[in-house]
Design an enzyme around this catalytic site. Structure first.
Site, PDB file in Angstrom:
ATOM      1  CD  GLU A 128      -2.950  -0.936   0.123  1.00  0.00           C
ATOM      2  OE1 GLU A 128      -2.549  -1.094  -1.044  1.00  0.00           O
ATOM      3  OE2 GLU A 128      -4.132  -0.698   0.410  1.00  0.00           O
ATOM      4  CB  THR A 181      -5.056   5.883  -3.200  1.00  0.00           C
ATOM      5  OG1 THR A 181      -6.013   4.911  -3.623  1.00  0.00           O
ATOM      6  CG2 THR A 181      -5.164   6.073  -1.711  1.00  0.00           C
TER       7      THR A 181
HETATM    8  N1  HSE Z   1      -8.140   4.881   3.622  1.00  0.00           N
HETATM    9  C1  HSE Z   1      -7.596   4.965   2.303  1.00  0.00           C
HETATM   10  C2  HSE Z   1      -7.979   6.294   1.697  1.00  0.00           C
HETATM   11  C3  HSE Z   1      -8.163   3.827   1.487  1.00  0.00           C
HETATM   12  O1  HSE Z   1      -9.155   6.632   1.754  1.00  0.00           O
HETATM   13  O2  HSE Z   1      -7.121   7.002   1.183  1.00  0.00           O
HETATM   14  C4  HSE Z   1      -7.709   3.815   0.064  1.00  0.00           C
HETATM   15  O3  HSE Z   1      -8.389   2.761  -0.608  1.00  0.00           O
END
Ligand code: HSE
Length: 309
Positions: A128, A181
């Protein structure tokens, strides 16, 4: 066991009020991966179908998560990885998490489970970090552990598995635009007022309590986001209309899935979920915008074995 084929579930992160701390795994939406033990040291991505993503181990989320796992395991050989993507990158349903989680879960199986499932989460979080610049766990934790997972703390990492109400179904509508993201994190405000924080943690507590008590009305009342949705929804075409269509069709709640552009809605029962999916679809159909719709139960186990050799 020399080789394992696994199903790697898509996930909905944030779930409205739980930015970066809450996520859930889907049952019938996800990728497949094949992981093979090799005598040769190191990790290689030998096949990648369905998406245009890097094949170099250090630039691939499954590669990076796998390398961290391999080093920590002390295993003398290595692994070959095949990735068959159904989840589109930048869709908001945990594409990178599915690959990172799938890789480390499968490697752990092939080595006879040297790590407990929760211990795999930090390895997958490195995937991630590569994908979004932040090692958030709200996709990889439910992908690895199944069901709903609350990340109570990041330092030290403390995760709480939350029971899944039996009739809960998720609808996901994915308008086919890509939202990175990393980009959708940069537009967020870095501070919130106390008034806003009070509303948000009231809802998060309510949602967790509602899930434990199978109180669908409480789950619905708690699916509110006062912090992230007002900003990120601007990036999603027709967001307000699709959300109101879902709510009018009886959704318990509706919000942005992860960092978007997918929207999710929760429903009590499959029939309700199918009606909600229809209503959400009806908003996008007349607009010249491609979209995908998924209706899914909640996946209680996370990554699953399909077959072994
Ligand atoms: N919590 C993260 C965001 C999840 O919202 O940036 C990304 O899938």
């Amino acid at each position: 066991m020399e080789e394992i084929r696994v199903f790697c579930p898509a996930t909905i992160a944030n779930i409205s009020c739980g930015f970066d701390v809450l996520g859930v795994a889907l049952d019938n939406v996800g990728d497949e991966m094949v992981i093979r033990k090799t005598k040769k040291k190191g990790i290689r991505i030998t096949r990648l179908e369905g998406q245009d993503l890097p094949l170099e181990t250090e630039r691939n989320v499954a590669g990076v998560a796998g390398l961290a796992f391999l080093e920590a395991s002390g295993h003398q050989g290595g692994f070959d990885i095949e990735i068959y993507k159904s989840i589109k990158a930048g869709s908001g349903i945990g594409s990178s998490a599915a690959s990172s989680a799938g890789a480390v879960w499968a490697m752990n199986e092939l080595l006879g489970r040297p790590f407990a499932p929760k211990q795999l989460v930090p390895f997958a979080m490195l995937g991630e970090k590569l994908a979004s610049e932040v090692a958030h766990a709200d996709n990889v934790a439910p992908a690895l552990l199944g069901g709903f997972v609350l990340v109570r703390s990041y330092d030290p990492l403390d995760m709480v598995q939350i029971p899944v109400p039996k009739e809960l179904h998720a609808v996901v509508v994915h308008p086919q635009i890509e939202v990175k993201t990393s980009d959708s994190r940069k537009i967020l405000r870095t501070s919130v007022t106390l008034t806003t924080a009070i509303k948000q943690w009231g809802n998060l507590g309510g949602l967790v309590a509602g899930l434990f008590m199978e109180d669908y009305a409480l789950i619905g009342r708690s699916l509110e986001d006062h912090i992230v949705e007002p900003i990120r929804s601007i990036l999603i075409p027709g967001y307000g209309e699709v959300k109101s269509a879902a709510m009018q069709a009886g959704a318990l709640g509706c919000g942005i899935s992860g960092s978007g552009p997918s929207l999710f809605a929760f429903a009590k029962g499959q029939e309700a979920a199918l009606n909600i999916a229809k209503a959400m679809t009806a908003v996008y159909e007349p607009i010249a915008l491609d979209f995908e719709v998924h209706v899914s139960k909640i996946n209680p186990t996370g990554v699953k074995k399909i077959s072994t050799l």
